[in-house]
Enzyme design. Structure first.
Site, short mmCIF file in Angstrom:
data_model
loop_
_atom_site.label_atom_id
_atom_site.label_comp_id
_atom_site.label_asym_id
_atom_site.label_seq_id
_atom_site.Cartn_x
_atom_site.Cartn_y
_atom_site.Cartn_z
N ARG B 387 13.00 24.61 63.38
CA ARG B 387 12.29 23.98 62.28
C ARG B 387 13.24 23.33 61.26
O ARG B 387 13.11 23.48 60.06
CB ARG B 387 11.38 24.96 61.56
CG ARG B 387 10.33 24.18 60.80
CD ARG B 387 9.09 24.94 60.51
NE ARG B 387 8.16 24.01 59.91
CZ ARG B 387 6.85 24.11 60.01
NH1 ARG B 387 6.31 25.09 60.69
NH2 ARG B 387 6.06 23.25 59.43
N CYS B 388 14.24 22.62 61.79
CA CYS B 388 15.12 21.87 60.89
C CYS B 388 15.83 20.81 61.70
O CYS B 388 15.78 20.83 62.90
CB CYS B 388 16.15 22.79 60.23
SG CYS B 388 17.26 23.62 61.38
N GLU B 763 10.14 19.90 58.23
CA GLU B 763 11.17 20.92 58.28
C GLU B 763 11.76 21.27 56.92
O GLU B 763 12.38 22.32 56.75
CB GLU B 763 12.26 20.44 59.25
CG GLU B 763 11.64 20.27 60.64
CD GLU B 763 12.51 19.55 61.62
OE1 GLU B 763 13.36 18.76 61.17
OE2 GLU B 763 12.37 19.77 62.82
#
Lengths: 166, 809
Positions: B387-388, B763
Site C-alpha cells: 500500500r505504498c 497509498e
C-alpha cells in the site's frame, strides 16, 4: 470416499446432494451448488468472508462440514435481494454508503449484518462494531460499513437516516 | 426568472447529469459485488479442470537429499507430481524476478526458506491434491540458516545462494559477499559528511520498519488453460499488472506473446501482494501445458503470509544534522535491506531500493547521502510496496521519526520544527538533495489547517498536565500526540528513469464512442477495489460530456485492453488517468471538426459547453456529443475518416507528489500496554479530486492498514527460520472493534504537469499513517526517557517498555 446424502434448503429452494463427510460447507456451496458469492479468506475461521446464515445463525461455512447442514435452512448472498430482484436494504446501504471496495468480504459482511439486524433492529455504533467483529475487511476501515448498516437499519425501521457530513 | 438564471440552471442540470469529476458518484461495481456476483479467480470452473497444491519445505535452509513422489502418484485422483527435476529440462526450475535476480519455481537441490515450494501435486480435486502433498517424501539435510540480516555478511556466514555464489557482479553492481545483493547509493557523501562534522546538533537512530505482509482478503491464485491444438495459453489470475504478467510468461515459457491471453478478473484486494510473479502461477501454467487441461492453483492463508511476498524489513540508520535553533542542514541514511532468499522486489528495474531517496521528506534539506545494502537471508522473498509507492513507507517513516528525535534533542516542539524546515510554496518545482523534482505543494498551509482542526495547542497543554499528574501518581495513563507530514512520490513513471524488465512505465487508455453516443473504454491498469470502473468514467464524462452511466470501463483482459504497466504505487490516476484525459481530448478535437461541419461554421467559431459544442455568441446553435457521435458514423465531413475513438499511451513527464498532515492522539495504559487511539485526523492533498466519496474510502482503508502495521502486524521468524504466526490467529488484522474512527480533511494543490491535475491517493494514508502512530506512541513515553521505541507497538511490547523503564512499581 463414501458419500452421505444430505437435504438442505438453500435460499428457499430444497436441495439434495451427496457429499463426502469432510467436504466443507463453503466448498459444497461454491463448487457443488455454484453459489460463489461466499468467499474463502483465511481457512481458520477468522475473516468471515465465508459467512452464511444457517437456521437463523451466522455461520462460518469454512468451519462447518456440509454434512452438518443436513436438514438446515441456509441463506447466502445470492438469496438476500428483495423478491422483485431489487437490492435489499443492506445491499443498498453498502452501495449508498461506500461500504465496500474490493467486494471480497462483502457477501459475508452483508450476511452477518443481516443476522445482526434480525437480533437487534436498532443497534448503536458500538453494537454494530462488536457485532461484525468476526468479519474482516482490508479495504474500508469499517467506517462506511458501520454507516451502511445504520442506513439499512433506518430503512427497515422506517426512521430517518442522516448521512454523516464529510 | 431572468435569462441568466435559466441558463445557469440549465448548465447545472446538464453538469449533474454527467456525474463527472468532483461528484460523489456511487460505484458501478457495487451492483454485482453486493449480490455475490463478482467474478474472482477461484469462482472459475472449467470442464476437466484439475487442482494444484504445493509440497513445502519445513526447513529454512536445507539440502534436498531425495524426493520420492511414488506414494503420492499412486493415490487415486492424483494426475501428476512436478518437481525441479521435471522443470529443469524445460529451463523452468528458475524464473526471472523483476529485480534482476532469479527465483526457484520448485526448489532445486536445496531450500532457502521455510514453506518454499518443493513439489507441485496436480489432482482431480483440491482435497485429493492436499492429501497427496502429505505423501511426497522429501529427505532434507538441514543447514545453518541466517535470520538476522546483520549476520548475513559475516565472514563465516553460510552461503545461501550457491547458484550465484561466484557471480560477484549482480544486476545492480558489485557484490561484497556471497550473501550481498547490491549496494545502492545516491547523494553527495563528501558534502554531507562535512555538514555533519560541523553541525551544532546531530542525531542518529536505528529505525526498523519491520517485516510484514499486505495480506489482501483474497489470496494469490491462478487458472491456466493451455489449448494444445491452437498452441494458446489462457491464464486467469490475481494480477495487479496483467500485461506485465503476459510478457513475463512469454519470456519464461517461450510461447509467443500473442498466443497468451492473460485475464485478471475481479480481484479481492492487492496492496502490492499481486504485482509479482509467483511459483504457483508458473506451476499452474506448466501443469496445463503438460496435461492439456486447465489447472487451478489457490493459495491458502498460511501460504500467502509465508511465501508470496513480504513488505518492509528495512533497518535504517538515520542521521540528521541541524543548527541549534532547528534548521536541518543534512541527512545521512544507511539501510540494511533484508530481501530474503531471492531478490524479488517489485520495484522499477533500475531502482533496487525503490524510491527510498524520497527520504528527505517534506523538508528543505540542502545535502543528503543514502546508502542501501541488500542482503539475502533464509526468509521468503518479496519486498513489495505494501500500500505504498516503492519503499516510500520506509522512507517517510525514517524522516518522520528522525525529525521527532531531533525535536526532542533540541527541546523544540515537533510541529514547530517541521514548520521551520518545510519546503516553501514558492520553492516548487523543488529539486531535492537526492534527485527528485517535487511538482507542487503548500505544506505550511496544510500543516496550519491540520493544527487548527485538531486543536494542537490545547492538546499539548492537556498533555503537559497529564504528564505532571502521572509523575504525581494520579494517573496510570500516558498521552501521546503523533504527527506526520508526508510527501509521497507516486505515478511511476517517466521512461527516463522507470522501466520494468525494459518496458517503460507508461500507461494507456483506449476510448471508443459508439454511434448512439455510449462509450466503452479500456485501460492498461487493473482495479483491485479502487473503483476504476466508476472513476475513469467520471473523467471521460467531464472531458466528453457523456453521462458516466453511459460509459463502460473495462480492464484486465490483455487481448482487448491496450498495454499498460498495471495498478500499484498509486499510478492509476497519475498515469492511466492522464492517458484517459488525453485520449478523450483527441476524440474531442475530432468531434469539434464534425460539429463544425454539421453546423456549417468554422471550427474556431465553436466553443465547448459541458456536453456540446456551440457557436460562439449563438448558444442556441449547438450539437451535443451524442449527436456528433451519430454523425461521426453516419455523415462524417469529407476527407475525415468515420468513427470516433482514440488511444493514448501516456508517458508521464514527472512523478506526482501527494502530501498530507496527520495527527493522532493516543492514550496508553502504562500497566497493560494497551493503546487507545482517541482521535486520528488526516488531511490529504491529492491534487484534483475525481470522486470525494472514493477518496475518503481510500483514506479510511489506508489508515486502517497503517494502524495495523504500526500497532501489531508483523511477520516474525525464530532463530531457526520458522515463520511465527502465519495465520490470522496471530497476524494482526484489525476488526471493527480495534479500528479507530477516522477524521478526514483535504486541501487541493493540483499537479501542474498532469492533464487534470490529479496526483493519486490510495497509498498516502498508509505512508503517512505508519509514522503518525509510531510517533504518538514514542511521544507518550518520551518524557520518561524511553528513547526510540521500535514498531510494532502491540500491548505486549508496550508493557515491556513500561517494565524496562521501571514504571510497574
Amino acid at each position: 470416499m463414501t458419500k452421505s446424502h444430505i437435504k438442505v434448503t438453500i435460499n428457499g429452494k430444497p436441495v439434495e446432494a451427496l457429499v463426502e463427510p469432510r467436504t466443507l460447507l463453503i466448498h459444497f456451496l461454491r463448487e457443488q451448488q455454484n453459489l460463489t458469492g461466499a468467499h474463502i479468506g483465511c481457512d481458520t475461521g477468522h475473516c468471515g468472508a465465508c459467512t452464511v446464515d444457517m437456521d437463523d445463525m451466522s455461520v462460518k461455512s469454512c468451519m462447518t462440514f456440509a454434512i452438518q447442514a443436513d436438514g438446515a435452512r441456509i441463506t447466502t448472498i445470492e438469496g438476500v435481494a428483495n423478491p422483485d430482484g431489487t437490492l435489499s436494504a443492506l445491499q443498498e446501504g453498502f452501495r449508498m454508503m461506500h461500504g465496500l471496495q474490493c467486494g471480497y468480504c462483502t457477501p459475508g459482511m452483508i450476511l452477518r449484518a443481516h443476522r445482526l439486524l434480525q437480533e437487534n433492529p436498532n443497534p448503536t455504533e458500538d453494537e454494530i462494531r462488536t457485532g461484525i467483529a468476526g468479519n474482516l475487511c482490508r479495504c474500508t476501515g469499517y467506517v462506511n460499513i458501520v454507516r451502511a448498516i445504520q442506513y439499512a437499519a433506518a430503512k427497515i425501521n422506517g426512521t430517518p437516516f442522516q448521512e454523516a457530513a464529510e | 426568472m431572468n435569462e441568466q438564471v435559466k441558463i445557469d440552471i440549465d448548465r447545472a442540470e446538464r453538469t449533474e447529469k454527467l456525474q463527472g469529476m468532483g461528484c460523489k458518484r456511487k460505484r458501478v461495481e457495487d451492483v454485482r459485488f453486493t449480490q455475490g456476483k463478482g467474478s474472482y479467480v477461484d469462482d472459475l470452473k472449467l470442464p476437466g479442470m484439475l487442482f494444484g497444491d504445493f509440497v513445502r519445505s519445513p526447513h529454512a535452509h536445507a539440502r534436498i537429499v531425495s524426493i520420492d513422489t511414488s506414494r503420492a502418484k499412486a493415490l487415486p485422483g492424483v494426475v501428476a507430481v512436478l518437481t525441479a527435476a521435471d522443470l529443469k529440462p524445460l529451463g523452468l526450475h528458475y524464473m526471472p524476478t523483476l529485480a534482476g535476480d532469479v527465483q526457484a519455481v520448485l526448489a532445486d537441490e536445496k531450500v532457502l526458506f521455510q514453506n518454499q515450494e518443493v513439489a507441485f501435486v496436480i489432482a482431480e480435486d483440491r482435497y485429493i491434491a492436499s492429501d497427496a502433498t502429505e505423501l511426497v517424501e522429501v529427505v532434507y539435510e538441514a543447514l545453518p540458516c541466517i535470520v538476522d540480516p546483520f549476520k548475513a555478511m559475516l565472514p563465516d556466514a553460510p552461503i545461501l545462494r550457491e547458484d550465484i555464489k561466484d557471480k560477484m557482479v549482480g544486476a545492480h553492481g558489485p557484490r561484497k559477499h556471497p550473501n550481498h545483493i547490491f549496494e545502492w547509493q545516491i547523494g553527495d557523501k563528501q558534502a554531507t559528511d562535512d555538514v555533519f562534522a560541523r553541525a551544532d546538533v546531530t542525531i542518529k537512530e536505528m529505525l526498523v520498519d519491520h517485516r510484514t505482509h499486505p495480506s489482501p482478503l483474497e489470496t494469490c491464485q491462478s487458472v491456466a488453460s493451455f489449448d494444445k491444438v491452437k498452441g494458446e495459453l489462457t491464464l486467469w489470475g490475481t494480477f495487479q499488472a496483467p500485461h506485465v504478467i503476459r510478457t513475463v510468461v512469454s519470456l519464461i515459457s517461450g510461447l509467443p506473446e500473442h498466443k497468451i491471453h492473460v485475464i485478471a478478473p475481479d480481484i479481492g484486494g492487492g496492496f502490492g501482494n499481486k504485482v509479482g510473479a509467483y511459483a504457483g502461477y508458473v506451476c499452474s501454467v506448466v501443469g496445463s501445458i503438460v496435461l492439456g487441461v486447465p489447472v487451478k492453483w489457490v493459495e491458502d492463508r498460511m501460504e500467502n503470509l509465508s511465501t508470496t511476498s513480504f513488505a518492509r524489513d528495512y533497518h535504517m540508520t538515520t542521521e540528521l544534522a541541524a543548527t541549534k535553533d532547528g534548521k536541518i542542514l543534512g541527512m545521512r541514511v544507511h539501510v540494511l535491506a533484508d530481501h530474503g532468499a531471492f531478490d524479488a522486489c517489485a520495484d522499477p528495474s533500475k531502482w533496487p531500493a525503490g524510491f527510498m531517496n524520497i527520504c528527505t521528506g517534506s523538508y528543505d534539506i540542502p545535502v543528503a547521502h543514502l546508502v542501501v545494502d541488500g542482503v539475502y537471508t533464509n526468509k521468503a522473498s518479496g519486498g513489495v510496496a505494501y500500500r505504498c509507492s516503492f519503499r516510500v513507507t520506509e522512507a517517510v517513516f525514517a524522516i518522520e521519526r528522525a525529525i521527532e528525535v531531533l525535536a526532542q534533542k533540541l527541546g523544540m516542539d515537533a510541529a514547530e520544527l517541521r514548520m521551520k524546515n518545510f519546503i516553501r510554496a514558492e520553492q516548487f518545482p523543488y529539486h531535492s538533495a537526492l534527485g527528485w523534482e517535487y511538482d507542487s505543494g503548500d505544506y505550511h498551509m496544510a500543516m496550519q489547517k491540520a493544527m487548527d482542526a485538531i486543536g494542537y495547542k490545547a492538546l499539548r497543554a492537556e498533555q503537559a498536565e497529564k504528564r505532571e499528574a502521572f509523575k504525581r501518581g494520579e494517573t496510570r495513563e500516558l498521552m501521546g500526540i503523533g504527527i506526520s507530514f508526508f510527501t509521497e512520490i507516486v505515478g511511476a513513471g517517466p521512461a527516463k528513469n522507470c522501466d520494468i524488465l525494459g518496458i517503460a512505465m507508461f500507461d494507456s487508455a483506449e476510448i471508443r464512442i459508439h454511434p448512439t453516443g455510449s462509450v466503452i473504454a479500456r485501460m492498461g491498469t487493473k482495479s483491485q477495489g479502487q473503483g476504476h470502473e466508476t472513476t475513469y468514467a467520471q473523467i471521460i464524462a467531464t472531458e466528453l460530456g457523456i453521462p458516466a452511466d453511459d460509459i463502460m470501463i473495462e480492464e484486465g483482459n490483455t487481448d482487448t485492453a491496450p498495454y499498460g504497466l498495471g495498478t500499484y504505487g498509486s499510478r492509476s490516476t497519475p498515469v492511466a488517468g492522464a492517458a484517459t484525459a488525453v485520449a478523450a481530448r483527441k476524440i474531442k478535437a475530432k468531434a469539434q471538426m464534425i460539429a463544425a461541419h454539421m453546423l456549417e461554421v468554422h471550427e474556431g467559431d465553436l466553443e465547448w459547453d459541458i456536453d456540446r459544442f456551440r457557436v460562439k455568441g449563438l448558444p442556441e446553435k449547438f450539437k451535443t456529443m451524442k449527436e456528433i457521435a451519430w454523425s461521426a458514423y453516419n455523415a462524417p465531413p469529407p476527407n475525415l475518416e468515420p468513427g470516433l475513438e482514440a488511444v493514448n499511451y501516456y508517458e508521464p513527464p514527472n512523478m506526482t507528489y501527494p502530501f498530507g498532515a496527520y495527527f493522532c492522539v493516543m492514550d496508553i495504559d502504562v500497566d497493560t500496554g494497551v493503546a487507545k487511539t482517541r482521535r486520528f485526523y488526516a488531511l490529504d492533498d491529492c491534487g484534483t479530486r475525481i470522486n470525494p466519496m472514493i477518496i475518503e474510502g481510500q483514506v479510511h482503508g489506508g489508515l486502517t492498514e497503517a494502524f495495523a502495521c504500526a500497532m501489531g502486524q508483523e511477520i516474525r521468524y525464530d532463530d531457526m527460520g520458522n515463520v511465527m504466526g502465519a495465520s490470522f490467529m496471530d497476524f494482526f488484522l484489525p476488526t471493527a472493534v480495534e479500528t479507530p474512527k477516522w477524521e478526514t480533511d483535504f486541501t487541493v494543490t493540483p499537479s501542474p504537469h498532469h492533464p487534470i491535475g490529479a496526483k493519486g491517493v490510495g497509498e498516502s494514508p498508509h505512508v503517512g499513517g505508519v509514522p503518525c502512530f509510531s510517533n504518538a506512541v514514542n511521544d507518550a513515553y518520551a518524557f520518561l526517557g524511553a528513547g526510540h521505541i521500535q514498531m510494532p507497538h502491540d500491548a505486549w511490547r508496550l508493557w515491556q517498555v513500561g517494565e524496562r523503564l521501571g514504571l510497574h512499581g
